[in-house]
Design a protein around this motif. Sequence first.
Motif, PDB file in Angstrom:
ATOM      1  N   ALA A 125       0.890  -1.170   0.018  1.00  0.00           N
ATOM      2  CA  ALA A 125      -0.012  -0.006  -0.071  1.00  0.00           C
ATOM      3  C   ALA A 125       0.725   1.143  -0.176  1.00  0.00           C
ATOM      4  O   ALA A 125       1.853   1.199   0.644  1.00  0.00           O
ATOM      5  N   ASP A 126       0.358   2.238  -0.609  1.00  0.00           N
ATOM      6  CA  ASP A 126       0.931   3.495  -0.511  1.00  0.00           C
ATOM      7  C   ASP A 126       0.642   4.334   0.753  1.00  0.00           C
ATOM      8  O   ASP A 126      -0.703   4.450   0.856  1.00  0.00           O
ATOM      9  N   ALA A 127       1.201   4.902   1.238  1.00  0.00           N
ATOM     10  CA  ALA A 127       1.109   5.611   2.780  1.00  0.00           C
ATOM     11  C   ALA A 127       0.313   6.782   2.528  1.00  0.00           C
ATOM     12  O   ALA A 127      -0.519   7.581   3.325  1.00  0.00           O
ATOM     13  N   LEU A 128       0.551   7.464   1.183  1.00  0.00           N
ATOM     14  CA  LEU A 128      -0.562   8.543   0.885  1.00  0.00           C
ATOM     15  C   LEU A 128      -2.068   8.244   0.422  1.00  0.00           C
ATOM     16  O   LEU A 128      -2.838   9.256   0.443  1.00  0.00           O
ATOM     17  N   SER A 129      -2.153   6.934   0.113  1.00  0.00           N
ATOM     18  CA  SER A 129      -3.550   6.359  -0.200  1.00  0.00           C
ATOM     19  C   SER A 129      -3.856   4.941   0.226  1.00  0.00           C
ATOM     20  O   SER A 129      -3.679   4.173  -0.481  1.00  0.00           O
ATOM     21  N   LEU A 130      -3.922   5.043   1.758  1.00  0.00           N
ATOM     22  CA  LEU A 130      -4.241   3.471   2.314  1.00  0.00           C
ATOM     23  C   LEU A 130      -5.349   2.877   1.985  1.00  0.00           C
ATOM     24  O   LEU A 130      -6.500   3.607   1.948  1.00  0.00           O
ATOM     25  N   PRO A 131      -5.558   1.694   1.713  1.00  0.00           N
ATOM     26  CA  PRO A 131      -6.708   0.765   1.386  1.00  0.00           C
ATOM     27  C   PRO A 131      -7.284   0.396   2.692  1.00  0.00           C
ATOM     28  O   PRO A 131      -8.188  -0.595   2.958  1.00  0.00           O
ATOM     29  N   PHE A 132      -7.516   1.614   3.541  1.00  0.00           N
ATOM     30  CA  PHE A 132      -8.189   0.992   5.006  1.00  0.00           C
ATOM     31  C   PHE A 132      -9.132   2.129   5.095  1.00  0.00           C
ATOM     32  O   PHE A 132      -9.319   3.240   4.734  1.00  0.00           O
ATOM     33  N   GLY A 133     -10.253   1.714   5.883  1.00  0.00           N
ATOM     34  CA  GLY A 133     -11.447   2.593   6.102  1.00  0.00           C
ATOM     35  C   GLY A 133     -11.088   3.732   7.153  1.00  0.00           C
ATOM     36  O   GLY A 133     -10.082   3.477   8.031  1.00  0.00           O
ATOM     37  N   ASP A 134     -11.845   4.595   7.319  1.00  0.00           N
ATOM     38  CA  ASP A 134     -11.749   5.704   8.279  1.00  0.00           C
ATOM     39  C   ASP A 134     -11.609   5.128   9.698  1.00  0.00           C
ATOM     40  O   ASP A 134     -12.782   3.981   9.848  1.00  0.00           O
ATOM     41  N   GLY A 135     -11.049   5.588  10.654  1.00  0.00           N
ATOM     42  CA  GLY A 135     -11.292   5.062  12.188  1.00  0.00           C
ATOM     43  C   GLY A 135     -10.960   3.655  12.358  1.00  0.00           C
ATOM     44  O   GLY A 135     -11.687   3.001  12.851  1.00  0.00           O
ATOM     45  N   SER A 136      -9.878   3.142  11.706  1.00  0.00           N
ATOM     46  CA  SER A 136      -9.561   1.701  11.424  1.00  0.00           C
ATOM     47  C   SER A 136      -8.549   1.234  12.719  1.00  0.00           C
ATOM     48  O   SER A 136      -8.339   0.106  13.116  1.00  0.00           O
ATOM     49  N   PHE A 137      -7.687   2.109  13.229  1.00  0.00           N
ATOM     50  CA  PHE A 137      -6.581   1.785  13.929  1.00  0.00           C
ATOM     51  C   PHE A 137      -6.394   2.609  15.398  1.00  0.00           C
ATOM     52  O   PHE A 137      -6.659   3.772  15.186  1.00  0.00           O
ATOM     53  N   ASP A 138      -5.924   1.754  16.087  1.00  0.00           N
ATOM     54  CA  ASP A 138      -5.520   2.694  17.519  1.00  0.00           C
ATOM     55  C   ASP A 138      -4.448   3.113  17.444  1.00  0.00           C
ATOM     56  O   ASP A 138      -4.001   4.064  18.336  1.00  0.00           O
TER      57      ASP A 138
END
Length: 254
Positions: A125-138
């Motif tokens: 994944a590109d750190a400037l366009s991540l394939p994760f949803g909003d509010g996914s990680f602590d």
Amino acid sequence: MRIVSESGAPGSRPEGVGDEREAAAHVREMFGRIAPRYDLLNHLLSLDVDKVWRRRMAKRFSAVLHNPSARVLDLCCGTGDLALAFRKESPIGAEIVGSDFVPEMLERARAKAGASGAKIKFVEADALSLPFGDGSFDLVSCSFGFRNLANYERGMLEFFRVLKPRGVAAILEFAEPRGKLFGSLYRFYFRQVLPRLGGLISGNGSAYSYLPSSVSKFPSPESLQSMLERCGYTEARFERWTGGIVALHTARKQ
């Protein structure tokens, strides 16, 4: 959240997206070429101190790592050393995801995790366009990869997007030491010795000339703290380690 609008900030590329893509492609190709000897050179050129930094970072976030319901994202993970340090700190705790946009690095990260039995998911994944949803990680971490981003502010905003409310961003990066004598010795090693030795061992002199160049252009810890605040983070702070040659930045999403 207040969105940053300054186009001329360090790390941004006001010439346009095309320049960012060109810079990203250059970095991806360069790190792909040095991937086979990346670990050896990291440990050799830092005299193994890089291992100490990653262990210290893992200890710092042990509360999150020991929480089995937490999710942790290690960005620009390279060959997975920080993600592995996180997993070692808490073998059965938080879910840990490592991401990088260099396939050759991820190949080695997966092999190391598999050999050690560490349960870590690695994603290209590109750190400037991540394939994760909003509010996914602590916790969203990045060790020695943030300065390679084509646009620092976009990176901070993307980290912010994928963080949960009250989640923490942690950036470990090189800095210029402040002491006159130690600073002079450090700069001589970093700018004269390291590029030659790294180029000799890796067979790629340009990659190890890029390292001191990228560090010299990187914002000071004070500037990076201000940038985090402008990007909407709260509790932004930093601490210098090992005589000031690296700095750990932390900030929280409100």
